[in-house]
Motif scaffolding. Structure first.
Motif, PDB file in Angstrom:
ATOM      1  N   UNK A 332       1.797  -4.182 -13.867  1.00  0.00           N
ATOM      2  CA  UNK A 332       1.792  -5.170 -14.943  1.00  0.00           C
ATOM      3  C   UNK A 332       1.064  -6.416 -14.463  1.00  0.00           C
ATOM      4  N   UNK A 333       0.153  -6.929 -15.275  1.00  0.00           N
ATOM      5  CA  UNK A 333      -0.736  -8.002 -14.830  1.00  0.00           C
ATOM      6  C   UNK A 333      -0.508  -9.271 -15.646  1.00  0.00           C
ATOM      7  N   UNK A 334      -0.302 -10.381 -14.947  1.00  0.00           N
ATOM      8  CA  UNK A 334      -0.288 -11.689 -15.598  1.00  0.00           C
ATOM      9  C   UNK A 334      -1.499 -12.480 -15.107  1.00  0.00           C
ATOM     10  N   UNK A 335      -1.606 -13.743 -15.523  1.00  0.00           N
ATOM     11  CA  UNK A 335      -2.792 -14.540 -15.186  1.00  0.00           C
ATOM     12  C   UNK A 335      -2.953 -14.722 -13.686  1.00  0.00           C
ATOM     13  N   UNK A 336      -1.839 -14.933 -12.975  1.00  0.00           N
ATOM     14  CA  UNK A 336      -1.907 -15.133 -11.526  1.00  0.00           C
ATOM     15  C   UNK A 336      -2.404 -13.873 -10.839  1.00  0.00           C
ATOM     16  N   UNK A 337      -1.870 -12.733 -11.218  1.00  0.00           N
ATOM     17  CA  UNK A 337      -2.283 -11.466 -10.608  1.00  0.00           C
ATOM     18  C   UNK A 337      -3.747 -11.173 -10.891  1.00  0.00           C
ATOM     19  N   UNK A 338      -4.199 -11.383 -12.121  1.00  0.00           N
ATOM     20  CA  UNK A 338      -5.595 -11.109 -12.467  1.00  0.00           C
ATOM     21  C   UNK A 338      -6.555 -12.053 -11.748  1.00  0.00           C
ATOM     22  N   UNK A 339      -6.151 -13.297 -11.610  1.00  0.00           N
ATOM     23  CA  UNK A 339      -6.998 -14.271 -10.901  1.00  0.00           C
ATOM     24  C   UNK A 339      -7.296 -13.790  -9.482  1.00  0.00           C
ATOM     25  N   UNK A 340      -6.281 -13.330  -8.782  1.00  0.00           N
ATOM     26  CA  UNK A 340      -6.487 -12.935  -7.395  1.00  0.00           C
ATOM     27  C   UNK A 340      -7.014 -11.502  -7.272  1.00  0.00           C
ATOM     28  N   UNK A 341      -6.783 -10.673  -8.262  1.00  0.00           N
ATOM     29  CA  UNK A 341      -7.418  -9.359  -8.269  1.00  0.00           C
ATOM     30  C   UNK A 341      -8.931  -9.508  -8.381  1.00  0.00           C
ATOM     31  N   UNK A 342      -9.382 -10.467  -9.167  1.00  0.00           N
ATOM     32  CA  UNK A 342     -10.814 -10.668  -9.401  1.00  0.00           C
ATOM     33  C   UNK A 342     -11.512 -11.437  -8.286  1.00  0.00           C
ATOM     34  N   UNK A 343     -10.745 -11.997  -7.351  1.00  0.00           N
ATOM     35  CA  UNK A 343     -11.334 -12.814  -6.283  1.00  0.00           C
ATOM     36  C   UNK A 343     -12.122 -11.951  -5.305  1.00  0.00           C
ATOM     37  N   UNK A 344     -13.092 -12.535  -4.594  1.00  0.00           N
ATOM     38  CA  UNK A 344     -13.915 -11.766  -3.655  1.00  0.00           C
ATOM     39  C   UNK A 344     -13.095 -11.170  -2.499  1.00  0.00           C
ATOM     40  N   UNK A 345     -13.565 -10.037  -2.013  1.00  0.00           N
ATOM     41  CA  UNK A 345     -13.000  -9.420  -0.805  1.00  0.00           C
ATOM     42  C   UNK A 345     -14.122  -8.673  -0.106  1.00  0.00           C
ATOM     43  N   UNK A 346     -14.086  -8.688   1.201  1.00  0.00           N
ATOM     44  CA  UNK A 346     -15.073  -7.966   1.973  1.00  0.00           C
ATOM     45  C   UNK A 346     -14.399  -7.312   3.167  1.00  0.00           C
ATOM     46  N   UNK A 347     -14.136  -6.024   3.037  1.00  0.00           N
ATOM     47  CA  UNK A 347     -13.520  -5.232   4.091  1.00  0.00           C
ATOM     48  C   UNK A 347     -14.229  -3.892   4.163  1.00  0.00           C
ATOM     49  N   UNK A 348     -14.026  -3.122   5.231  1.00  0.00           N
ATOM     50  CA  UNK A 348     -14.681  -1.807   5.293  1.00  0.00           C
ATOM     51  C   UNK A 348     -14.318  -0.899   4.133  1.00  0.00           C
ATOM     52  N   UNK A 349     -13.088  -0.996   3.625  1.00  0.00           N
ATOM     53  CA  UNK A 349     -12.632  -0.067   2.608  1.00  0.00           C
ATOM     54  C   UNK A 349     -12.582  -0.607   1.197  1.00  0.00           C
ATOM     55  N   UNK A 350     -12.815  -1.905   1.032  1.00  0.00           N
ATOM     56  CA  UNK A 350     -12.729  -2.524  -0.299  1.00  0.00           C
ATOM     57  C   UNK A 350     -13.641  -3.741  -0.302  1.00  0.00           C
ATOM     58  N   UNK A 351     -14.586  -3.764  -1.217  1.00  0.00           N
ATOM     59  CA  UNK A 351     -15.512  -4.892  -1.334  1.00  0.00           C
ATOM     60  C   UNK A 351     -15.543  -5.339  -2.794  1.00  0.00           C
ATOM     61  N   UNK A 352     -15.446  -6.609  -3.014  1.00  0.00           N
ATOM     62  CA  UNK A 352     -15.611  -7.143  -4.365  1.00  0.00           C
ATOM     63  C   UNK A 352     -16.464  -8.391  -4.290  1.00  0.00           C
TER      64      UNK A 352
END
Length: 352
Positions: A332-352
């Motif tokens: 279940x997603x609220x504004x806080x969860x979506x904000x940080x889901x959409x934030x950049x990430x750079x790892x070997x297994x997950x990049x956004x």
């Protein structure tokens, strides 16, 4: 057993050596064994540490990097890491703002992370540990007290990792991680078993026309076996277990900075009108093309139940060696969860 290995006893070490060579942005230590960001510790940032048995790659070592974990502790295949790994990893990544342990609910992981938290606190490092227990299939088993920790772990590491990167303090990170766990539910299906190198034979045996419903990520048995069905039928069954799951209440132990405190937590069921993040995961041997067939039916089921998928993740992110099968996680997603889901990430297994 056909696997790309040399000696069974060297499997994890040689794989980690290769990971270190392929990813210079990581630092891998071997005595005791842990993986950290090469720029660790990041001063003033809450450090996230997780871990568990190897064999679930890319989780957890593949999620070490900016926007996700600061450190990860790999155990032997399907075996919990030890407290000294967690302790040394936490010390290596602490930048002065404290350390959050994200712990899957498996007996060995829980016990060892609790011991590590006490050791870390004795060093004067602020620490909290949050349990992930999102598997709706099985409550209490030979491996757990309560529900197992599975797919929501990946989502928590991404969301809370982004929050820590954005400047959340330790209490805020712990509160967010707890919320993600309460909002997330998962269910897994196996078409085949997997083979642990040290065992040299499949963990369990399924008939040619059988599937195991409700499996864990170590090949643990699920709720029942049944004749293999169409992808639509298996997806609809798994989704229904998640969406129709009632409120779940349990007591958890969390470190409060000085001692262990018990908290009673209740997960609210999904309700018509909820927005969700949908995660369709390969157990290791299922191709992404088949996962999209699962996602197609999952989208249909969610719409029929009044849920709106607003974000998704499809692919092998929490695996069980070469097991064929899939798992579904809805969060279940609220504004806080979506904000940080959409934030950049750079790892070997997950990049956004």
């Amino acid at each position: 057993m056909k696997k790309l290995i040399n000696n069974v006893e060297d499997v994890v070490q040689e794989q980690l050596q290769g990971m270190a060579l392929a990813h210079p942005e990581l630092t891998v230590k071997f005595d005791p064994c842990y993986v950290v960001r090469a720029d660790a510790p990041v001063k003033g940032k809450v450090a996230l540490v997780s871990g568990g048995g190897s064999g679930h790659e890319p989780m957890h070592g593949g999620f070490v990097g900016k926007g996700m974990l600061d450190g990860a502790c790999p155990g032997a295949v399907f075996t919990s890491p030890t407290p000294d790994q967690m302790y040394e990893c936490a010390k290596a990544v602490d930048g002065g703002a404290g350390v959050l342990f994200i712990v899957k609910n498996y007996t060995g992981d829980v016990m060892n992370f609790e011991t590590a938290a006490e050791l870390v606190a004795a060093e004067g490092i602020k620490v909290q540990n949050i349990l992930i227990d999102d598997d709706v299939a099985v409550k209490d088993s030979l491996w757990t007290a309560g529900r197992r920790g599975v797919g929501t772990t990946v989502l928590a590491e991404k969301i809370v990792g982004a929050a820590a990167e954005a400047g959340y303090d330790l209490d805020q990170c712990a509160d967010l991680c707890r919320k993600v766990n309460q909002y997330g539910r998962s269910f897994g299906v196996a078409l085949t078993s997997c083979t642990v190198p040290a065992a040299g034979k499949p963990t369990f045996v399924l008939g040619e026309d059988e599937v195991e419903m409700g499996i864990g990520i170590h090949g643990e048995p699920g709720t029942h076996r049944m004749p293999i069905k169409s992808v639509d039928e298996m997806t609809a069954y798994a989704a229904a277990q998640i969406i129709d799951d009632p409120a779940y209440t349990r007591v958890v132990r969390e470190w409060d900075g000085q001692d262990w405190a018990e908290k009673t937590l209740t997960d609210a069921p999904f309700a018509k009108g909820d927005q969700v993040i949908a995660f369709v995961n390969s157990m290791g041997g299922t191709p992404v093309s088949e996962l999209y067939a699962v996602y197609r039916k999952l989208d249909e089921v969610c719409k029929a139940k009044g849920l709106t998928i607003v974000r998704n993740l499809v692919g092998p992110f929490i695996t069980s060696l070469e097991m064929q099968g899939f798992s579904i996680t809805l969060l279940k997603a609220d504004d806080e969860i979506l904000k940080f889901w959409d934030a950049p990430a750079k790892t070997p297994g997950f990049v956004r």
